[in-house]
Design a protein around this motif. Structure first.
Motif, PDB file in Angstrom:
ATOM      1  N   VAL A  36       0.831  -1.206   0.000  1.00 50.45           N
ATOM      2  CA  VAL A  36       0.000   0.000   0.000  1.00 50.45           C
ATOM      3  C   VAL A  36       0.867   1.258   0.000  1.00 50.45           C
ATOM      4  O   VAL A  36       0.569   2.222  -0.701  1.00 50.45           O
ATOM      5  N   LEU A  37       1.937   1.246   0.756  1.00 54.49           N
ATOM      6  CA  LEU A  37       2.844   2.394   0.747  1.00 54.49           C
ATOM      7  C   LEU A  37       3.441   2.592  -0.640  1.00 54.49           C
ATOM      8  O   LEU A  37       3.518   3.722  -1.144  1.00 54.49           O
ATOM      9  N   ALA A  38       3.811   1.508  -1.301  1.00 53.86           N
ATOM     10  CA  ALA A  38       4.352   1.601  -2.663  1.00 53.86           C
ATOM     11  C   ALA A  38       3.291   2.131  -3.630  1.00 53.86           C
ATOM     12  O   ALA A  38       3.584   2.973  -4.486  1.00 53.86           O
ATOM     13  N   VAL A  39       2.062   1.668  -3.497  1.00 53.73           N
ATOM     14  CA  VAL A  39       0.976   2.140  -4.372  1.00 53.73           C
ATOM     15  C   VAL A  39       0.716   3.620  -4.124  1.00 53.73           C
ATOM     16  O   VAL A  39       0.510   4.391  -5.065  1.00 53.73           O
ATOM     17  N   THR A  40       0.741   4.029  -2.868  1.00 51.14           N
ATOM     18  CA  THR A  40       0.540   5.446  -2.555  1.00 51.14           C
ATOM     19  C   THR A  40       1.646   6.294  -3.175  1.00 51.14           C
ATOM     20  O   THR A  40       1.382   7.367  -3.723  1.00 51.14           O
ATOM     21  N   LEU A  41       2.871   5.811  -3.114  1.00 51.84           N
ATOM     22  CA  LEU A  41       3.971   6.535  -3.742  1.00 51.84           C
ATOM     23  C   LEU A  41       3.786   6.637  -5.250  1.00 51.84           C
ATOM     24  O   LEU A  41       4.066   7.676  -5.855  1.00 51.84           O
ATOM     25  N   VAL A  42       3.294   5.565  -5.881  1.00 49.73           N
ATOM     26  CA  VAL A  42       3.032   5.592  -7.326  1.00 49.73           C
ATOM     27  C   VAL A  42       2.001   6.666  -7.647  1.00 49.73           C
ATOM     28  O   VAL A  42       2.128   7.396  -8.630  1.00 49.73           O
ATOM     29  N   MET A  43       0.988   6.784  -6.793  1.00 56.39           N
ATOM     30  CA  MET A  43      -0.075   7.756  -7.050  1.00 56.39           C
ATOM     31  C   MET A  43       0.371   9.187  -6.798  1.00 56.39           C
ATOM     32  O   MET A  43      -0.074  10.104  -7.468  1.00 56.39           O
ATOM     33  N   VAL A  44       1.243   9.387  -5.818  1.00 61.50           N
ATOM     34  CA  VAL A  44       1.629  10.735  -5.425  1.00 61.50           C
ATOM     35  C   VAL A  44       2.763  11.283  -6.285  1.00 61.50           C
ATOM     36  O   VAL A  44       2.747  12.443  -6.690  1.00 61.50           O
ATOM     37  N   VAL A  45       3.760  10.467  -6.559  1.00 60.26           N
ATOM     38  CA  VAL A  45       4.927  10.908  -7.304  1.00 60.26           C
ATOM     39  C   VAL A  45       4.613  10.834  -8.796  1.00 60.26           C
ATOM     40  O   VAL A  45       4.232   9.796  -9.307  1.00 60.26           O
ATOM     41  N   GLY A  46       4.804  11.931  -9.481  1.00 59.58           N
ATOM     42  CA  GLY A  46       4.538  11.954 -10.910  1.00 59.58           C
ATOM     43  C   GLY A  46       3.048  11.926 -11.206  1.00 59.58           C
ATOM     44  O   GLY A  46       2.221  12.238 -10.361  1.00 59.58           O
ATOM     45  N   SER A  47       2.734  11.542 -12.404  1.00 56.46           N
ATOM     46  CA  SER A  47       1.320  11.418 -12.776  1.00 56.46           C
ATOM     47  C   SER A  47       1.135  10.091 -13.511  1.00 56.46           C
ATOM     48  O   SER A  47       1.310  10.008 -14.726  1.00 56.46           O
ATOM     49  N   PRO A  48       0.819   9.044 -12.769  1.00 58.51           N
ATOM     50  CA  PRO A  48       0.652   7.735 -13.391  1.00 58.51           C
ATOM     51  C   PRO A  48      -0.556   7.736 -14.323  1.00 58.51           C
ATOM     52  O   PRO A  48      -1.535   8.444 -14.081  1.00 58.51           O
ATOM     53  N   GLY A  49      -0.462   6.967 -15.343  1.00 58.48           N
ATOM     54  CA  GLY A  49      -1.572   6.854 -16.279  1.00 58.48           C
ATOM     55  C   GLY A  49      -2.679   5.988 -15.712  1.00 58.48           C
ATOM     56  O   GLY A  49      -2.533   5.384 -14.650  1.00 58.48           O
ATOM     57  N   PRO A  50      -3.800   5.918 -16.418  1.00 56.02           N
ATOM     58  CA  PRO A  50      -4.934   5.138 -15.900  1.00 56.02           C
ATOM     59  C   PRO A  50      -4.620   3.649 -15.761  1.00 56.02           C
ATOM     60  O   PRO A  50      -5.125   3.005 -14.855  1.00 56.02           O
ATOM     61  N   TYR A  51      -3.778   3.100 -16.619  1.00 57.11           N
ATOM     62  CA  TYR A  51      -3.469   1.678 -16.517  1.00 57.11           C
ATOM     63  C   TYR A  51      -2.638   1.372 -15.270  1.00 57.11           C
ATOM     64  O   TYR A  51      -2.873   0.366 -14.591  1.00 57.11           O
ATOM     65  N   ALA A  52      -1.692   2.238 -14.955  1.00 65.03           N
ATOM     66  CA  ALA A  52      -0.899   2.050 -13.731  1.00 65.03           C
ATOM     67  C   ALA A  52      -1.787   2.146 -12.492  1.00 65.03           C
ATOM     68  O   ALA A  52      -1.622   1.392 -11.533  1.00 65.03           O
ATOM     69  N   LEU A  53      -2.753   3.064 -12.525  1.00 65.79           N
ATOM     70  CA  LEU A  53      -3.670   3.195 -11.394  1.00 65.79           C
ATOM     71  C   LEU A  53      -4.579   1.979 -11.274  1.00 65.79           C
ATOM     72  O   LEU A  53      -4.854   1.508 -10.159  1.00 65.79           O
ATOM     73  N   LEU A  54      -5.059   1.454 -12.398  1.00 68.40           N
ATOM     74  CA  LEU A  54      -5.912   0.270 -12.346  1.00 68.40           C
ATOM     75  C   LEU A  54      -5.144  -0.956 -11.851  1.00 68.40           C
ATOM     76  O   LEU A  54      -5.667  -1.765 -11.080  1.00 68.40           O
ATOM     77  N   VAL A  55      -3.900  -1.101 -12.281  1.00 62.61           N
ATOM     78  CA  VAL A  55      -3.061  -2.201 -11.785  1.00 62.61           C
ATOM     79  C   VAL A  55      -2.829  -2.025 -10.285  1.00 62.61           C
ATOM     80  O   VAL A  55      -2.917  -2.987  -9.515  1.00 62.61           O
ATOM     81  N   SER A  56      -2.558  -0.797  -9.867  1.00 52.18           N
ATOM     82  CA  SER A  56      -2.365  -0.525  -8.446  1.00 52.18           C
ATOM     83  C   SER A  56      -3.623  -0.841  -7.649  1.00 52.18           C
ATOM     84  O   SER A  56      -3.552  -1.402  -6.552  1.00 52.18           O
ATOM     85  N   ALA A  57      -4.787  -0.498  -8.190  1.00 50.24           N
ATOM     86  CA  ALA A  57      -6.051  -0.817  -7.516  1.00 50.24           C
ATOM     87  C   ALA A  57      -6.239  -2.329  -7.409  1.00 50.24           C
ATOM     88  O   ALA A  57      -6.679  -2.839  -6.373  1.00 50.24           O
ATOM     89  N   GLY A  58      -5.896  -3.049  -8.467  1.00 46.45           N
ATOM     90  CA  GLY A  58      -6.012  -4.506  -8.435  1.00 46.45           C
ATOM     91  C   GLY A  58      -5.084  -5.146  -7.419  1.00 46.45           C
ATOM     92  O   GLY A  58      -5.470  -6.063  -6.694  1.00 46.45           O
ATOM     93  N   VAL A  59      -3.857  -4.643  -7.347  1.00 50.39           N
ATOM     94  CA  VAL A  59      -2.887  -5.169  -6.371  1.00 50.39           C
ATOM     95  C   VAL A  59      -3.367  -4.877  -4.951  1.00 50.39           C
ATOM     96  O   VAL A  59      -3.308  -5.740  -4.067  1.00 50.39           O
ATOM     97  N   THR A  60      -3.864  -3.670  -4.740  1.00 52.96           N
ATOM     98  CA  THR A  60      -4.364  -3.304  -3.414  1.00 52.96           C
ATOM     99  C   THR A  60      -5.566  -4.159  -3.033  1.00 52.96           C
ATOM    100  O   THR A  60      -5.664  -4.635  -1.899  1.00 52.96           O
ATOM    101  N   ALA A  61      -6.482  -4.373  -3.964  1.00 54.17           N
ATOM    102  CA  ALA A  61      -7.632  -5.237  -3.687  1.00 54.17           C
ATOM    103  C   ALA A  61      -7.169  -6.664  -3.389  1.00 54.17           C
ATOM    104  O   ALA A  61      -7.721  -7.333  -2.506  1.00 54.17           O
ATOM    105  N   GLY A  62      -6.151  -7.117  -4.083  1.00 60.56           N
ATOM    106  CA  GLY A  62      -5.618  -8.451  -3.825  1.00 60.56           C
ATOM    107  C   GLY A  62      -5.021  -8.589  -2.439  1.00 60.56           C
ATOM    108  O   GLY A  62      -5.040  -9.677  -1.848  1.00 60.56           O
TER     109      GLY A  62
END
Length: 162
Positions: A36-62
């Protein structure tokens, strides 16, 4: 600029507190928080595209599969918010008009899910009342450092929607 920085700082701090509240335990307890900390960093740093966010959401749900109680609630809300962010416009000047509604929806979902955790514990006869994730009592265990971190993470993530 402060509008963007404050929710991100709250979300990162909350994610870090969640991890800090679980590190002394076995890997199965703290690994979801590290993700979750890694996913939060992905969301905060830079501007991830929608696919990176969807993958992050899937990993977090998992990660919800490895946890239970209020921790699973926090992870599920983060997965929903992350998936919602994938649907929003990405530019800094491209403010969306439904952000406040999404913020309110995310907070209400989190509060309802946390209340469900409390009700579930209350309906189980003989179950201990202490939250194994670090908190005791409150809305699904907002007691210990992990519980406070979960609340900060959920509210910070929801704030990033508005």
């Amino acid at each position: 600029m402060m509008h963007d920085v404050l929710p991100a700082a709250v979300a990162l701090t909350g994610s870090g507190l969640c991890l800090a509240g679980h590190v002394p335990g076995p890997v199965r307890r703290w690994a979801p928080h590290a993700v979750v900390l890694a996913v939060t960093l992905v969301m905060v740093v830079g501007s991830p595209g929608p696919y990176a966010l969807l993958v992050s959401a899937g990993v977090t749900a998992g990660m919800c599969l490895f946890t239970r109680g209020s921790v699973a609630v926090d992870l599920a809300v983060m997965a929903v918010v992350t998936a919602a962010m994938a649907r929003l416009p990405q530019g800094p000047h491209d403010q969306h008009t439904d952000g406040h509604g999404l913020f309110a929806l995310a907070v209400v979902l989190w509060l309802l899910a946390r209340a469900g955790v409390v009700m579930h514990r209350a309906l189980r006869p003989g179950a201990p009342r202490a939250d194994p994730t670090g908190g005791i009592g409150g809305i699904g265990g907002i007691g210990g450092i992990g519980g406070i971190g979960g609340a900060m993470m959920a509210l910070g993530m929801a704030g990033m929607l508005s």
